[in-house]
Design a protein around this motif. Structure first.
Motif, PDB file in Angstrom:
ATOM      1  N   UNK A  34      -1.561 -26.478  14.981  1.00 16.67           N
ATOM      2  CA  UNK A  34      -1.496 -26.124  13.568  1.00 16.67           C
ATOM      3  C   UNK A  34      -0.454 -25.025  13.414  1.00 16.67           C
ATOM      4  N   UNK A  35       0.624 -25.326  12.699  1.00 13.14           N
ATOM      5  CA  UNK A  35       1.693 -24.357  12.456  1.00 13.14           C
ATOM      6  C   UNK A  35       1.544 -23.785  11.053  1.00 13.14           C
ATOM      7  N   UNK A  36       1.363 -22.473  10.971  1.00 14.16           N
ATOM      8  CA  UNK A  36       1.321 -21.765   9.695  1.00 14.16           C
ATOM      9  C   UNK A  36       2.539 -20.855   9.665  1.00 14.16           C
ATOM     10  N   UNK A  37       3.544 -21.242   8.904  1.00 13.14           N
ATOM     11  CA  UNK A  37       4.853 -20.581   8.936  1.00 13.14           C
ATOM     12  C   UNK A  37       5.393 -20.655  10.367  1.00 13.14           C
TER      13      UNK A  37
ATOM     14  N   UNK B 133       3.846 -19.324  13.026  1.00 13.54           N
ATOM     15  CA  UNK B 133       2.739 -19.020  13.924  1.00 13.54           C
ATOM     16  C   UNK B 133       2.052 -20.329  14.319  1.00 13.54           C
ATOM     17  N   UNK B 134       1.949 -20.587  15.641  1.00 11.18           N
ATOM     18  CA  UNK B 134       1.405 -21.853  16.153  1.00 11.18           C
ATOM     19  C   UNK B 134       0.030 -21.633  16.769  1.00 11.18           C
ATOM     20  N   UNK B 135      -0.948 -22.388  16.291  1.00 13.75           N
ATOM     21  CA  UNK B 135      -2.329 -22.300  16.771  1.00 13.75           C
ATOM     22  C   UNK B 135      -2.680 -23.603  17.471  1.00 13.75           C
ATOM     23  N   UNK B 136      -3.181 -23.502  18.696  1.00 10.77           N
ATOM     24  CA  UNK B 136      -3.718 -24.675  19.386  1.00 10.77           C
ATOM     25  C   UNK B 136      -5.212 -24.776  19.097  1.00 10.77           C
ATOM     26  N   UNK B 137      -5.620 -25.933  18.593  1.00  9.33           N
ATOM     27  CA  UNK B 137      -7.016 -26.186  18.271  1.00  9.33           C
ATOM     28  C   UNK B 137      -7.617 -27.035  19.386  1.00  9.33           C
ATOM     29  N   UNK B 138      -8.398 -26.414  20.249  1.00 12.43           N
ATOM     30  CA  UNK B 138      -9.055 -27.044  21.397  1.00 12.43           C
ATOM     31  C   UNK B 138      -8.021 -27.520  22.429  1.00 12.43           C
ATOM     32  N   UNK B 139      -8.496 -27.706  23.653  1.00 14.79           N
ATOM     33  CA  UNK B 139      -7.631 -28.183  24.746  1.00 14.79           C
ATOM     34  C   UNK B 139      -8.500 -28.950  25.743  1.00 14.79           C
TER      35      UNK B 139
END
Length: 831
Positions: free
Chosen positions: A23-26, A28-34
Motif C-alpha cells: 500500500x503506497x500512500x504518497x 510511503x510504502x506499507x507492506x500488509x502481511x508477508x
C-alpha cells in the motif's frame, strides 16, 4: 487535502493461499502481511526482491503461516530493514507457529532458508501495539496514523485502520462478525464511510451454520465415535483456532464426564501455546473474563486436556479411545500426518477437520470429498518422508569423507600458517619454527617456577621484588611495536600448534566409538515411525504390531475403563503408576516445578516467549549425520472423514449485511478464489459503490480519491514566510508561486514567484454557514432576530438572506449592521 494512494498485490490475489500486499500512500510504502506456504518455495517470494528496499513499514494481521510465514526470511536473508508492527498475541503466537513448523519440516527434509535463531531475531524486532492504540508514524514525513482493531478471528488478530489527513483506509482480512468463546466480535461494523476498504472474498460463497447447530454436530460426532470404541483425530493449527476448539472440548468433558477417555493436545510447542494463552486473558472476549472472575481459575488451565510434546509422553497415556488434537492442519507433514497414517486404516476411527487449508493440500483433498464413510474403502497414494540417521557402510563412508575434508582443510591452513610466518617472522622453514617454539615453551616452564608464594605474601613485597627483579615474572616477553618478535610464529587464529604433539585416533576407532554411543543412546523419533519404516522397507504386510500404540486405540479392548486389560504391559504399567499418583495433569509428564517457574516468567512478562530461545528439547540430534528418505505408498482409507467449520470467519450472509452499512467510497477485493472474487465484485457494484477493484498479482492500481488532485512540496524558505488561516482541521493560505520539478523526486516543488506589481485581489471566504447557526451566534451576542419567509430580520431594518452559498445583508448603514457583519465574517475562513 487528499493523498496519492496505490495498491499492489504481490501475491494472494485470486487465491486462498498466503498473502502479501503493498500500500503506497504518497511516497510511503506499507507492506500488509508477508505470508508463505508450507512448501517454502523461494520462487513465491521472488517478486519481493525488487521491492524489499522500498518498504517503509510492515503490518501483521494474524499469527498463522499465511500471514507471517516469510518474516524471518525477509529480515535475515533478504535484508528487510523496515519496522514491523503487530499486537503482542500475533507476535508471540506467530513465533511459536514458525518454531512448530520448522521442527516438523526438519523431520522430513533438509531446510536452510531460516533457522531458530532467525525466528528469534525477526520477532524480537516487532513493535507491539494494543487494540485501538493510535500510533503516529513520522518517518520520511509520512504523518500517518495506524491503529489495530480487533478482527475476531484469532487471538490478537487485527484489522488495520490507516489514516493520513482526510484519507481513512481499512485493511480487513479474515475477520469474524460473530463472538466466539474466547474472542469478541470484529470492530469492522463500527467504522463508517472509509475512503478505502481492502478486504477478502474467501468466504463470500460460504454459508456458516449457527453456533448451536455446529456445536451439536461436533459433540455428536465425537461422542458417537468414542462410544463405538474408535478414536478421533482433529488436525489443527498451532495457536489460532485450536484455542477455541480446546475450550469447547474441555467444556464437553466437564459436562458429560468423559474421564475414561483421553483428551490430548499434541504439538512440539503446545505447552508454550497454552502457557502464553493463560497470560493474555485481557486480549480475549468478555466471556473469558467473566469465567475467570467467577471461577477464580484461568480458563486455559485445563483439567482434562493432556499436553504432549514428545512421543514418550504420549506413550505413557492410558490406552483406549482418545480425542487427539495435533498439529499441523494441512496434513502435509507434522504430527497430524503421522497420526493419520495409523488412523486411516481403522474403520472405527474418525478424522474430523475443523478448518480448510489451501487448495492442493491433503487437508483440502479430503475435505472436498467429505463426508467419507467408513465403508468407502478408498485407496490413496501418499509420499512418506523421514529423517534417518546414517549407520553401517553409509556412516563409515560419511566419516571417511569428513576426515578427508578435515585433513585437507588442516593442510591448507598449515600451508597458510607457514607462508604467513615466512613473510612476517625471521623463520626460514617449518623445522626451525618448531625448534624455536620448543625453546619458548621451555623458557615458560622455567618462568612458571618463579611465582609469588604464600610465605612471601606476609613480607615486604617491594623487598621481595628487588631480590627477584632479575627473574622474568611474566610468562612471555613480546617486543613492542614497531619491533617484530623473532620467536612468535602465528597466524590469524593465534600461535601455531605442532599437530604431532597431539595424536588423534584413527578412523576405525572413531566409527566404533560412534556406534557404541548410538547403542547406548535412546533415539527419539516421531510417532508411528515404526509404521513408516515398515512402509519404506516394503514390509507393509508384516504382522508384527506389538509396539504399535494405536492398535488398541480403535478397538473395544480399552472401552469402558480407558486401560489395557493386559496388566503385564510396560506401557500400561507406566500409565497405571501415573494415575495412582494423582493423574497426569494438564502438562503431561513435565516437572511441576519447571512448569511453575516458566509460568511465572510468562505471567510477569508476556513478552518472555518472544525473547527466549527454543530449548534443547528437539526430537532429533542435529549433530548426528543423517539422510532423508522419501517413498510413495498406498494406504487404505477405511476411517470416517468429516468437516465441521469452526474457522471463525464471516460468511457471505454476514458480508452482505455489514459492508453496505459501512459505506466505503472505494473497495479492493483480494484473497479468494476467482469465483468468489467475481461474485463479491458484482455485489459491491450493485449495493455499495461503483469504485470496486480486484487487481491481479503485481498489478498496481491507483485508488486516489480525486483524479485531478496535484500534490506538491514547498521550498523551505518559501514555507516559512506563509501565514496559514485555521479552518476546521486544516490550515489554509493564499500564495503566489510557480511550480518546478526537481530531478530527484516525482513530486513538484512550489517556489515563490517574485513580482514587481502586486495586484489587488478579492478575499476568499471558506466555509458554508447555515442561517440557524447564525441565529444562535447572534443570540449569544444579545442580538435577537426573527424568521420571516426564510430570512433573518433584526429590528425590522436589517435582513439577512442566503441563496445557494451566498449571504446577503440588506439594511441601513448603522452600528448594528457592522456588528452583524463582523459576526458573519468570524464564521468563515477568509484568505
Amino acid at each position: 487535502m487528499s493523498c496519492f494512494i496505490h495498491f499492489t498485490p504481490l501475491y494472494g490475489s485470486y487465491s486462498e493461499g498466503p498473502i502479501c500486499y503493498l500500500l503506497d500512500i504518497d511516497d510511503f510504502t506499507i507492506m500488509l502481511d508477508c505470508g508463505w506456504s508450507e512448501e517454502f518455495d523461494t520462487e513465491d517470494l521472488s517478486v519481493l526482491n525488487s521491492y524489499i528496499n522500498k518498504i517503509d513499514l510492515v503490518l501483521l494481521s494474524h499469527s498463522d503461516l499465511a500471514h507471517i510465514g516469510a518474516l524471518p526470511y525477509l529480515i535475515c536473508k533478504l535484508g528487510l530493514k523496515a519496522p514491523v508492527y503487530s499486537t503482542l498475541p500475533v507476535a508471540l503466537m506467530g513465533k511459536l507457529t514458525l518454531e512448530e513448523v520448522l521442527i516438523s519440516v526438519l523431520q522430513e527434509r533438509a531446510f536452510d532458508l531460516f533457522t531458530f535463531e532467525d525466528i528469534l531475531q525477526a520477532f524480537k524486532q516487532i513493535n507491539l501495539l494494543k487494540f485501538s492504540q493510535q500510533f503516529d508514524l513520522t518517518e520520511h514525513g509520512a504523518a500517518i496514523t495506524i491503529t489495530p482493531l480487533a478482527a475476531g478471528h484469532s487471538l490478537g488478530g487485527s484489522i488495520w485502520f490507516i489514516k493520513k489527513e482526510a484519507e481513512r483506509i481499512i485493511y480487513a482480512v479474515d475477520w469474524n462478525h460473530a463472538r466466539d468463546r474466547h474472542l469478541s466480535s470484529s470492530m469492522l461494523s463500527q467504522i463508517k464511510k472509509p475512503s478505502l476498504l481492502i478486504t477478502d472474498s474467501r468466504n463470500f460463497l460460504i454459508a456458516n451454520k449457527k453456533r448451536n447447530q455446529r456445536d451439536r454436530d461436533l459433540s455428536g460426532s465425537v461422542t458417537q465415535t468414542l462410544k463405538n470404541g474408535g478414536s478421533v483425530l482433529m488436525p489443527t493449527d498451532v495457536s489460532n483456532r485450536v484455542l477455541e476448539l480446546l475450550l469447547f472440548l474441555e467444556t464437553l468433558w466437564e459436562n458429560q464426564q468423559y474421564e475414561k477417555f483421553s483428551l490430548v493436545f499434541v504439538g512440539y510447542r503446545s505447552r508454550n501455546v497454552l502457557l502464553s494463552a493463560q497470560s493474555m486473558i485481557e486480549w480475549m472476549g468478555s466471556g473469558i473474563t467473566k469465567m475467570f472472575d467467577s471461577n477464580q481459575r484461568n480458563p486455559f488451565d485445563f483439567k482434562h486436556v493432556k499436553i504432549c510434546t514428545t512421543l514418550k509422553q504420549f506413550e505413557k497415556l492410558p490406552l483406549g479411545p482418545k480425542v487427539i488434537c495435533c498439529t499441523l492442519n494441512s496434513l502435509e507433514y507434522g504430527w497430524s500426518r503421522d497420526f493419520f497414517l495409523s488412523f486411516c486404516e481403522k474403520s472405527l476411527n474418525l478424522v474430523l477437520f475443523t478448518s480448510r487449508d489451501v487448495p492442493g493440500s491433503f487437508n483440502r483433498f479430503l475435505i472436498d470429498q467429505s463426508p467419507i464413510s467408513s465403508s468407502s474403502h478408498k485407496q490413496i497414494k501418499l509420499k512418506v518422508r523421514q529423517r534417518v540417521e546414517l549407520e553401517g557402510a553409509e556412516l563409515e563412508q560419511y566419516l571417511l569423507e569428513e576426515k578427508i575434508l578435515k585433513q585437507q582443510e588442516e593442510n591448507a591452513n598449515k600451508a597458510m600458517d607457514f607462508e604467513y610466518a615466512g613473510e612476517y617472522q625471521d623463520v626460514k622453514d617449518e623445522e626451525e619454527a618448531f625448534i624455536k617454539l620448543k625453546e619458548i615453551e621451555e623458557e615458560e616452564r622455567v618462568q612458571e617456577k618463579t611465582l609469588i608464594s604464600d610465605e612471601v605474601l606476609g613480607t615486604d613485597i617491594l623487598t621481595w621484588y628487588k631480590k627477584n627483579q632479575n627473574n622474568n615474572l611474566r610468562r612471555v616477553h613480546f617486543a613492542m611495536f614497531p619491533n617484530v618478535s623473532e620467536y612468535m610464529v602465528s597466524d590469524q587464529y593465534g600461535e601455531i600448534i605442532n599437530n604431532s604433539e597431539f595424536p588423534t585416533s584413527n578412523l576405525d576407532d572413531d566409527i566404533s566409538q560412534i556406534k557404541n554411543k548410538n547403542e547406548n543412546t535412546c533415539i527419539l523419533t516421531l510417532p508411528l515411525r515404526k509404521d513408516l519404516n515398515r512402509y519404506i522397507n516394503d514390509e507393509k504386510n508384516s504382522e508384527s504390531n506389538e509396539d504399535d500404540k494405536f492398535n488398541e486405540m480403535g478397538t473395544n479392548q480399552g472401552t469402558g475403563s480407558g486401560k489395557n486389560n493386559n496388566t503385564s504391559s510396560d506401557n500400561n504399567a507406566g500409565g497405571m503408576e501415573i494415575e495412582k499418583k494423582g493423574g497426569i495433569g494438564m502438562f503431561g509428564l513435565f516437572d511441576d516445578r519447571s512448569r511453575t517457574l516458566e509460568q511465572q516468567k510468562i505471567n510477569q512478562d508476556p513478552e518472555y516467549v518472544l525473547k527466549s530461545k527454543i530449548q534443547d528439547d528437539l526430537p532429533f540430534d542435529n549433530d548426528k549425520p543423517i539422510k532423508y528418505v522419501e517413498k510413495e505408498i498406498y494406504i487404505e482409507l477405511n476411517c470416517e472423514v468429516k468437516y465441521i467449520d469452526i474457522e471463525g470467519r464471516s460468511d457471505g450472509e454476514a458480508i452482505r449485511n455489514i459492508l453496505p452499512k459501512i459505506e466505503p467510497r472505494n473497495v479492493i477485493i483480494i484473497h479468494g478464489s476467482k469465483k468468489s472474487t467475481t461474485s463479491f465484485r458484482d455485489f459491491c457494484l450493485r449495493k455499495i459503490t461503483p469504485h470496486v477493484y480486484n487487481p491481479k498479482n503485481e498489478q498496481k492500481i491507483d485508488v486516489s480519491t480525486y483524479e485531478k488532485m496535484i500534490q506538491v512540496q514547498f521550498q523551505d524558505e518559501f514555507l516559512h514566510g506563509i501565514k496559514f488561516k485555521k479552518t476546521g482541521e486544516y490550515g489554509i493560505s493564499y500564495m503566489d508561486s510557480m511550480v518546478e520539478l526537481p530531478q530527484n523526486s516525482n513530486i513538484p516543488t512550489l517556489v515563490h514567484r517574485e513580482s514587481d506589481n502586486e495586484e489587488a485581489r478579492d478575499p476568499i471566504f471558506l466555509g458554508n454557514m447555515q442561517l440557524p447557526i447564525l441565529k444562535k451566534k447572534l443570540l449569544e451576542q444579545s442580538i435577537d432576530s426573527q424568521w420571516v419567509e426564510g430570512s433573518l430580520i433584526f429590528k425590522g431594518v436589517i435582513a439577512i438572506k442566503k441563496k445557494d452559498k451566498e449571504i446577503t445583508i440588506e439594511g441601513d448603514v448603522s452600528e448594528d449592521n457592522y456588528k452583524i457583519r463582523e459576526i458573519i465574517y468570524s464564521q468563515y475562513g477568509i484568505i
